[in-house]
Design a protein around this motif. Structure first.
Motif, short mmCIF file in Angstrom:
data_model
loop_
_atom_site.label_atom_id
_atom_site.label_comp_id
_atom_site.label_asym_id
_atom_site.label_seq_id
_atom_site.Cartn_x
_atom_site.Cartn_y
_atom_site.Cartn_z
N LEU A 145 41.51 45.09 32.18
CA LEU A 145 41.98 44.23 31.11
C LEU A 145 42.47 42.89 31.67
O LEU A 145 42.17 41.83 31.13
N LEU A 146 43.20 42.98 32.77
CA LEU A 146 43.69 41.75 33.41
C LEU A 146 42.51 40.85 33.77
O LEU A 146 42.53 39.63 33.55
N HIS A 147 41.48 41.48 34.29
CA HIS A 147 40.28 40.73 34.64
C HIS A 147 39.64 40.09 33.40
O HIS A 147 39.27 38.91 33.41
N ASP A 148 39.57 40.86 32.29
CA ASP A 148 38.98 40.33 31.06
C ASP A 148 39.77 39.14 30.52
O ASP A 148 39.20 38.15 30.06
N ILE A 149 41.11 39.26 30.59
CA ILE A 149 41.95 38.16 30.08
C ILE A 149 41.70 36.89 30.91
O ILE A 149 41.52 35.80 30.37
N MET A 150 41.66 37.07 32.22
CA MET A 150 41.47 35.92 33.10
C MET A 150 40.08 35.30 32.89
O MET A 150 39.93 34.09 32.88
N GLU A 151 39.09 36.16 32.68
CA GLU A 151 37.75 35.66 32.47
C GLU A 151 37.68 34.86 31.17
O GLU A 151 37.10 33.77 31.11
N TYR A 152 38.34 35.41 30.14
CA TYR A 152 38.40 34.70 28.86
C TYR A 152 39.04 33.32 29.06
O TYR A 152 38.54 32.31 28.58
N ALA A 153 40.16 33.30 29.78
CA ALA A 153 40.88 32.04 30.00
C ALA A 153 40.00 31.03 30.75
O ALA A 153 39.92 29.86 30.35
N VAL A 154 39.33 31.49 31.77
CA VAL A 154 38.50 30.59 32.58
C VAL A 154 37.34 30.04 31.73
O VAL A 154 37.02 28.86 31.78
N LEU A 155 36.75 30.93 30.90
CA LEU A 155 35.65 30.49 30.02
C LEU A 155 36.14 29.54 28.93
O LEU A 155 35.35 28.80 28.36
N HIS A 156 37.44 29.60 28.63
CA HIS A 156 37.99 28.73 27.59
C HIS A 156 38.80 27.58 28.18
O HIS A 156 39.81 27.15 27.61
N ASN A 157 38.38 27.12 29.32
CA ASN A 157 38.90 25.88 29.92
C ASN A 157 40.40 25.89 30.17
O ASN A 157 41.09 24.88 29.94
N VAL A 158 40.93 26.99 30.62
CA VAL A 158 42.38 27.05 30.86
C VAL A 158 42.79 25.97 31.87
O VAL A 158 42.10 25.71 32.85
N VAL B 83 45.20 42.27 44.52
CA VAL B 83 44.72 40.89 44.52
C VAL B 83 44.58 40.48 43.06
O VAL B 83 44.30 41.31 42.20
N PHE B 84 44.80 39.21 42.77
CA PHE B 84 44.59 38.74 41.40
C PHE B 84 43.08 38.66 41.14
O PHE B 84 42.30 38.48 42.09
N PRO B 85 42.65 38.79 39.88
CA PRO B 85 41.21 38.71 39.60
C PRO B 85 40.62 37.44 40.21
O PRO B 85 41.15 36.35 40.01
N SER B 86 39.55 37.60 40.94
CA SER B 86 39.05 36.49 41.76
C SER B 86 38.52 35.33 40.93
O SER B 86 38.40 34.20 41.41
N VAL B 87 38.23 35.61 39.64
CA VAL B 87 37.70 34.57 38.77
C VAL B 87 38.66 33.37 38.69
O VAL B 87 38.25 32.22 38.52
N ILE B 88 39.96 33.64 38.89
CA ILE B 88 40.98 32.57 38.85
C ILE B 88 40.69 31.52 39.91
O ILE B 88 40.92 30.33 39.69
N TYR B 89 40.22 31.97 41.08
CA TYR B 89 40.13 31.06 42.22
C TYR B 89 38.87 30.20 42.21
O TYR B 89 38.62 29.45 43.14
N PHE B 90 38.08 30.34 41.14
CA PHE B 90 36.87 29.51 41.03
C PHE B 90 36.85 28.79 39.69
O PHE B 90 35.82 28.63 39.08
N CYS B 91 38.01 28.38 39.23
CA CYS B 91 38.10 27.81 37.88
C CYS B 91 38.15 26.29 37.98
O CYS B 91 39.07 25.73 38.59
#
Lengths: 408, 184
Positions: free
Chosen positions: A112-125, A141-149
């Motif tokens: 879920l944490l990963h999904d939230i972060m992915e949503y945020a990254v896709l929505h220009n956080v 580790v935090f979801p890695s998607v954060i580090y490529f935003c």
């Protein structure tokens, strides 16, 4: 101050306002949606969503919120997962999610944490804060998607213990705040996580550690201007500042003796030091030598006490306190629990200013709420024992009067 | 707190009296702008403050002559009552010697002196004038007022007529049960 005809007009206006109360009411209930959203953005998201039952007009307003604040201590652990999923699936997906602030007091499902972060990254956080108070059992580790935003400008991450990847690919990032992170490095070499953050301006490191066998933490960034270090409860390591444009450094509660060095010729504009150390600690002297070019320095009374110890044991300490040849302004903050006397502070200040040019000295006494200001002109070799008293906090009413004080 | 120091002269200090003379109190000449509220009251406002109003900036961009001439800049959606409050707020927050605690005390008092209607009127005026700091202060304050209040309080506060039928409302709450929307 106020224009003509005020009294009469105001009375008239009051009368009108009573007559028009009904109209006013209608006007208020038509507060623009942007204003209503602005009010709602100051609330926790669960409170903001409650406005949906006010009337049909309000039903969908919250769905356009660009800021979400989610706190599991307010929502309750049991409801949190359901709530977050509901928010993300119900909000208007065509609208950017610019600010996301999450505080977790429980172990959220990692998926879920990963999904939230992915949503945020896709929505220009742009502003992301993720604070987790509990320890995950596994290696976190935090979801890695954060580090490529590419849209992130401010990032704040905190967890009791976690690993930061070797490199952050965050080109728009301006402010980074890391708590309890462990820096990792490739092949026992230097840890160099910030070199790809080309816009980074301000970096805060709170109790971050360095992975074992790594040579040093290298803060390698040519854009970085402000660095805040508060590394109190972690093992000592080397910190290399490859930061040619660093102008402001703040060090707080530095009990450990991390070795600070820099290959750059740093010319700091501002430095804040609040540190307490053993009297024979070489760290302090090294630190001050790194800061030899500083122009504006703020020291806490704790720091002054440490310096006093260095001075008292001067012969046993290899390096004396350095001369701050470019110092223009020195401020000493005397904390309310401090037991140091002005006389002692004066002695250290005098010592530090031996080779400084014209310098303004300010002492802020938080115990007696006093501000002592002195301008020392070294050309005159004049350095009075007693500092001139001023008023610490301005009282009175605002106006156009400006007091200019000229002293030598 | 903010002590201004001037560039130094290298003469040594002689007497306390002489030093006292150097404490200059200067009344700074500041340019002013003429603003006219919706109830036709004109105000002479320091340019440094008036230029913080987005609406004034915008007006001057369109007709730059107004800054020098005697013509008043019209503020169609701001009454004198609100403008007085807005100026009071900005004069305090603009004041160089105001400490953090002074501002906090001022803000608290400022808010206490407003009833809910006045607060909303002021918010509308701040929104129209495009004054960021006050707008943020007011929206945040309203968020604090309606936080954790029951639905009737919030309806009254905003002057909302509930247009849900009881059945509709019940169904809607059911549908949004995930949000934990519980109201008294």
């Amino acid at each position: 101050e106020v224009g003509e005809g005020k009294g009469k007009e105001a009375k008239l206006r009051e009368r009108q306002s009573i007559r028009n109360r009904k109209n006013d009411r209608d006007r208020i209930s038509e507060l623009p949606i942007t204003v209503l959203l602005h009010i709602m953005e100051f609330m926790n998201t669960n409170e903001a969503i409650k406005t949906c039952v006010l009337s049909k007009h309000w039903k969908d307003i919250w769905k356009s919120l660009t800021s979400l604040k989610l706190d599991s201590s307010i929502l309750g652990v049991a409801n949190f997962d359901k709530f977050v999923s509901g928010v993300l699936s119900s909000r208007d997906a065509s609208i950017s999610l610019l600010n996301l602030h999450i505080v977790l007091h429980h172990c959220i499902d990692f998926e879920l944490l990963h999904d939230i972060m992915e949503y945020a990254v896709l929505h220009n956080v742009q502003n992301l804060t993720l604070i987790i108070f509990v320890h995950y059992k596994f290696h976190f580790v935090f979801p890695s998607v954060i580090y490529f935003c590419s849209s992130l400008t401010n990032l704040h991450l905190s967890h009791p213990f976690w690993e930061l990847p070797k490199s952050l690919q965050l080109p728009a990032l301006k402010t980074l705040h890391l708590e309890n992170a462990c820096f990792t490095s490739p092949d026992n070499d230097f840890a160099e996580p910030f070199s790809s953050c080309v816009s980074l301006n301000s970096l805060h490191l709170i109790d971050c550690s360095l992975v074992k066998h790594s040579k040093a933490l290298c803060i390698n960034n040519s854009n970085l201007q402000r660095l805040h270090l508060s590394l109190t409860v972690v093992d000592t390591y080397k910190i290399v500042l490859s930061t040619p444009n660093l102008t402001c450094l703040a060090i707080k509660n530095f009990y450990c003796e991390h070795q600070l060095s820099s290959p750059c010729n740093l010319s700091f504009l501002e430095v804040f030091i609040d540190a307490s150390l053993r009297f024979d600690s070489p760290f302090f002297v090294i630190l001050l030598q790194v800061l030899a070019n500083v122009k504006k320095m703020t020291l806490s009374s704790r720091t002054i006490k440490t310096m006093r110890r260095v001075l008292s044991y001067g012969e046993r300490v290899k390096n004396p306190l350095p001369c701050l040849v470019r110092l223009e302004s020195l401020q000493v903050n005397i904390e309310s629990d401090s037991k140091i006397s002005y006389r002692e502070v004066n002695r250290i200040v005098k010592y530090l200013l031996q080779n400084s040019p014209l310098t303004t000295v300010q002492m802020k006494d938080f115990k007696f709420k006093k501000l002592l200001v002195e301008k020392v002109n070294k050309n005159l070799k004049q350095c009075s024992e007693h500092m001139r008293s001023g008023v610490f906090e301005g009282k009175g009413r605002p106006g156009k009067l400006k007091l200019k004080r000229t002293t030598i | 707190m903010a002590e201004e120091t001037e560039s130094t002269k290298t003469e040594p200090l002689k007497t306390a009296e002489e030093e006292f003379k150097k404490l200059e109190i200067t009344e700074e000449e500041e340019s002013e702008l003429k603003l006219e509220t919706s109830d036709h009251v004109t105000f002479m406002v320091e340019a440094s403050i008036a230029m913080k109003f987005g609406a004034v900036q915008q007006y001057l961009e369109v007709s730059p002559a107004a800054s020098a001439s005697a013509t008043a800049i019209p503020l169609h959606n701001v009454a004198s009552r609100e403008l007085i409050l807005i100026l009071e707020y900005y004069r305090m927050h603009d004041w160089v010697d105001a400490g953090e605690r002074d501002l906090k005390e001022f803000d608290e008092r400022f808010l206490k002196d407003l009833n809910y209607e006045e607060l909303k009127e002021l918010l509308l005026a701040a929104n129209y004038l495009n004054v960021e700091k006050l707008f943020n202060f007011l929206t945040k304050s309203i968020a604090n007022i309606i936080r954790n209040k029951d639905v009737e309080f919030v309806r009254t506060f905003f002057g909302i007529d509930n247009d849900y039928t009881p059945e509709e409302e019940a169904a809607y709450r059911e549908e949004n049960a995930w949000a934990g929307v519980k109201f008294v």
